[in-house]
Design an enzyme around this catalytic site. Sequence first.
Site, PDB file in Angstrom:
ATOM      1  CE1 TYR A  78      -4.060  -1.848  -0.005  1.00 31.00           C
ATOM      2  CE2 TYR A  78      -2.937  -3.237   1.578  1.00 31.00           C
ATOM      3  CZ  TYR A  78      -3.978  -3.021   0.704  1.00 31.00           C
ATOM      4  OH  TYR A  78      -4.928  -3.987   0.528  1.00 31.00           O
ATOM      5  CG  PHE A 103     -11.186  -1.996   9.731  1.00 33.98           C
ATOM      6  CD1 PHE A 103     -10.726  -1.664   8.458  1.00 33.98           C
ATOM      7  CD2 PHE A 103     -10.623  -1.328  10.818  1.00 33.98           C
ATOM      8  CE1 PHE A 103      -9.745  -0.694   8.271  1.00 33.98           C
ATOM      9  CE2 PHE A 103      -9.647  -0.358  10.655  1.00 33.98           C
ATOM     10  CZ  PHE A 103      -9.212  -0.041   9.375  1.00 33.98           C
TER      11      PHE A 103
HETATM   12  C1  LIG Z   1      -2.661  -7.772  -2.984  1.00 32.07           C
HETATM   13  C2  LIG Z   1      -3.487  -7.822  -4.266  1.00 32.07           C
HETATM   14  C3  LIG Z   1      -4.831  -7.167  -4.006  1.00 32.07           C
HETATM   15  C4  LIG Z   1      -2.719  -7.070  -5.372  1.00 32.07           C
HETATM   16  O1  LIG Z   1      -3.524  -6.985  -6.510  1.00 32.07           O
HETATM   17  P1  LIG Z   1      -2.872  -6.834  -8.002  1.00 32.07           P
HETATM   18  O2  LIG Z   1      -3.993  -6.561  -8.921  1.00 32.07           O
HETATM   19  O3  LIG Z   1      -1.982  -7.981  -8.255  1.00 32.07           O
HETATM   20  O4  LIG Z   1      -1.991  -5.528  -7.829  1.00 32.07           O
HETATM   21  P2  LIG Z   1      -1.385  -4.653  -9.038  1.00 32.07           P
HETATM   22  O5  LIG Z   1      -1.217  -5.541 -10.264  1.00 32.07           O
HETATM   23  O6  LIG Z   1      -2.190  -3.437  -9.226  1.00 32.07           O
HETATM   24  O7  LIG Z   1       0.029  -4.328  -8.442  1.00 32.07           O
HETATM   25  C5  LIG Z   1       0.542  -3.023  -8.283  1.00 32.07           C
HETATM   26  C6  LIG Z   1       1.976  -3.129  -7.863  1.00 32.07           C
HETATM   27  O8  LIG Z   1       2.045  -3.674  -6.538  1.00 32.07           O
HETATM   28  C7  LIG Z   1       2.859  -4.846  -6.551  1.00 32.07           C
HETATM   29  N1  LIG Z   1       2.216  -5.795  -5.659  1.00 32.07           N
HETATM   30  C8  LIG Z   1       0.887  -5.968  -5.495  1.00 32.07           C
HETATM   31  N2  LIG Z   1       0.662  -6.924  -4.590  1.00 32.07           N
HETATM   32  C9  LIG Z   1       1.850  -7.359  -4.164  1.00 32.07           C
HETATM   33  C10 LIG Z   1       2.253  -8.336  -3.235  1.00 32.07           C
HETATM   34  N3  LIG Z   1       1.350  -9.058  -2.573  1.00 32.07           N
HETATM   35  N4  LIG Z   1       3.577  -8.510  -3.064  1.00 32.07           N
HETATM   36  C11 LIG Z   1       4.482  -7.777  -3.756  1.00 32.07           C
HETATM   37  N5  LIG Z   1       4.150  -6.829  -4.652  1.00 32.07           N
HETATM   38  C12 LIG Z   1       2.843  -6.632  -4.853  1.00 32.07           C
HETATM   39  C13 LIG Z   1       2.847  -5.327  -7.989  1.00 32.07           C
HETATM   40  O9  LIG Z   1       3.953  -6.103  -8.306  1.00 32.07           O
HETATM   41  C14 LIG Z   1       2.829  -4.021  -8.753  1.00 32.07           C
HETATM   42  O10 LIG Z   1       4.133  -3.485  -8.763  1.00 32.07           O
HETATM   43  P3  LIG Z   1       4.655  -2.616 -10.004  1.00 32.07           P
HETATM   44  O11 LIG Z   1       3.746  -1.428 -10.090  1.00 32.07           O
HETATM   45  O12 LIG Z   1       6.057  -2.269  -9.628  1.00 32.07           O
HETATM   46  O13 LIG Z   1       4.538  -3.526 -11.195  1.00 32.07           O
HETATM   47  C15 LIG Z   1      -3.707  -9.287  -4.731  1.00 32.07           C
HETATM   48  O14 LIG Z   1      -2.452  -9.889  -4.899  1.00 32.07           O
HETATM   49  C16 LIG Z   1      -4.545 -10.112  -3.778  1.00 32.07           C
HETATM   50  O15 LIG Z   1      -5.749 -10.156  -3.885  1.00 32.07           O
HETATM   51  N6  LIG Z   1      -3.881 -10.791  -2.801  1.00 32.07           N
HETATM   52  C17 LIG Z   1      -4.562 -11.653  -1.860  1.00 32.07           C
HETATM   53  C18 LIG Z   1      -5.512 -10.897  -0.935  1.00 32.07           C
HETATM   54  C19 LIG Z   1      -4.839  -9.772  -0.204  1.00 32.07           C
HETATM   55  O16 LIG Z   1      -3.732  -9.880   0.276  1.00 32.07           O
HETATM   56  N7  LIG Z   1      -5.562  -8.657  -0.137  1.00 32.07           N
HETATM   57  C20 LIG Z   1      -5.126  -7.477   0.565  1.00 32.07           C
HETATM   58  C21 LIG Z   1      -5.811  -7.428   1.874  1.00 32.07           C
HETATM   59  S1  LIG Z   1      -5.267  -6.058   2.847  1.00 32.07           S
END
Ligand SMILES: CC(C)(COP(=O)(O)OP(=O)(O)OC[C@H]1O[C@@H](n2cnc3c(N)ncnc32)[C@H](O)[C@@H]1OP(=O)(O)O)[C@@H](O)C(=O)NCCC(=O)NCCS
Length: 404
Positions: free
Chosen positions: A124, A404
């Site tokens: 984030y 939350f």
């Molecule tokens: C975390 C999550 C929401 C990221 O969604 P996503 O669509 O893959 O994210 P994006 O493609 O927009 O990624 C944006 C950037 O963040 C990075 N990033 C996103 N999630 C990451 C992770 N878990 N670990 C490392 N890097 C991450 C991406 O590599 C990308 O980097 P870049 O801009 O340098 O290429 C997804 O992996 C997910 O649903 N994870 C499981 C549930 C979870 O953890 N939710 C969050 C709850 S707080």
Amino acid sequence: MSDFAVRPITDYERRPTFDLLLQALHSPLPTDDAWARFGDSWAAPGKFGAFAADRPIGITSGFPTTIAVPGGASVSATAVDGVGVRADWTRRGVLTALMSAQLTDLAARGTTIACLHASEAVIYGRFGYGPAALSATVEVTRPARLRDGAAAGGAVRLLDPAEARDLIPVLYHRIGLHRPGMIARPEPWWPIAHDRRVTRDGGYRVAVHTGPDGDDGFALFCSVDQTTPGGPDHGPLLEVRDLHGANPEAITALWGFLLSIDLVATVRASARPADEPVAVLLADFRRARTTALEDDLWVRLVDVPAALAARAYGAAEPVVLDVADRLLPANTGRYRVGPEGAERTDAPADLQLDVDTLAMLYLGEWRATTLAHAGRITAADPATLTRADRLFTTDLRPWCGTFF
Ligand SMILES: CC(C)(COP(=O)(O)OP(=O)(O)OC[C@H]1O[C@@H](n2cnc3c(N)ncnc32)[C@H](O)[C@@H]1OP(=O)(O)O)[C@@H](O)C(=O)NCCC(=O)NCCS
């Protein structure tokens, strides 16, 4: 052109987006009965979905609340409570699009702060969130008791589940937001996060403390069996989930009660304030150990001028902050911050920082000097860092205390 679209979800999309979220978080899906009970709490307003061919592939959800800021004021906030992208769509910019839509919408609605608990610390920061409050996990090995002289009067009683469902929301409201980072718990929060534990899932018990002015504290706790087949018997663990008090005496008395429960080997409380003095409350200091100190609440200043103006500052000469905000460029600019308040200025900058670093300063957890050492703040004159330390410091460390 992207192969997915982001938009607010409709009422019909509540259940599929909730299921999507739970799958992303590796949690079991709700049964129809469970959905019938709490589905209304997963309301469409405040939720953005990403859709490919009309099927949901990502979700970000938030509910409106208020958050306490240093000095005692509370400002409008959104608690971002559900973020997930379908596993076959990750790392293709879906979350980035969702975050951008949500933050733009929050800014247009006049929300001052967004906050969340992060599943992973690397996600984030790029969206302007900073780890603004830490929390501790404390384990106390029994037998352990409060030291003589620890202020813990009043009485503790156990509630039955129906009483707990009615009383605890009222009591939480009465206790109030007395630390920076605490949030109000709006009505839809309770069925999902509280009632389920005390009335249906079972296992959780609720203790309430009564002091001279009536009920003033509560704790949710459950017993966890630690035996493993063929493994050592560590004895039952008492897991403390939610402990709040209107004053230190109530919190001390609740700890005293939890430590007095028979047949328990260890009492473990997670997500506690980093400065809660459990060890010094005990007759034997070493019975308590802080086993983790972790990022707890991540904060995003959506409206930087309003957020800076809302909090109080310590006694020091003002500093001029030069803030950069890539995602919400209206926040980018210079702000003069001092004991008299904060306002935009054209004066030359003392400190340069990104908006996620400003969030780390904002609730008082981090010192500007520390953040400069970490390369997060640039200072022309190191003396301005010391001034910023004094301005942003708080008496109590920030703490959210609400999951939350
Ligand atoms: C975390 C999550 C929401 C990221 O969604 P996503 O669509 O893959 O994210 P994006 O493609 O927009 O990624 C944006 C950037 O963040 C990075 N990033 C996103 N999630 C990451 C992770 N878990 N670990 C490392 N890097 C991450 C991406 O590599 C990308 O980097 P870049 O801009 O340098 O290429 C997804 O992996 C997910 O649903 N994870 C499981 C549930 C979870 O953890 N939710 C969050 C709850 S707080």
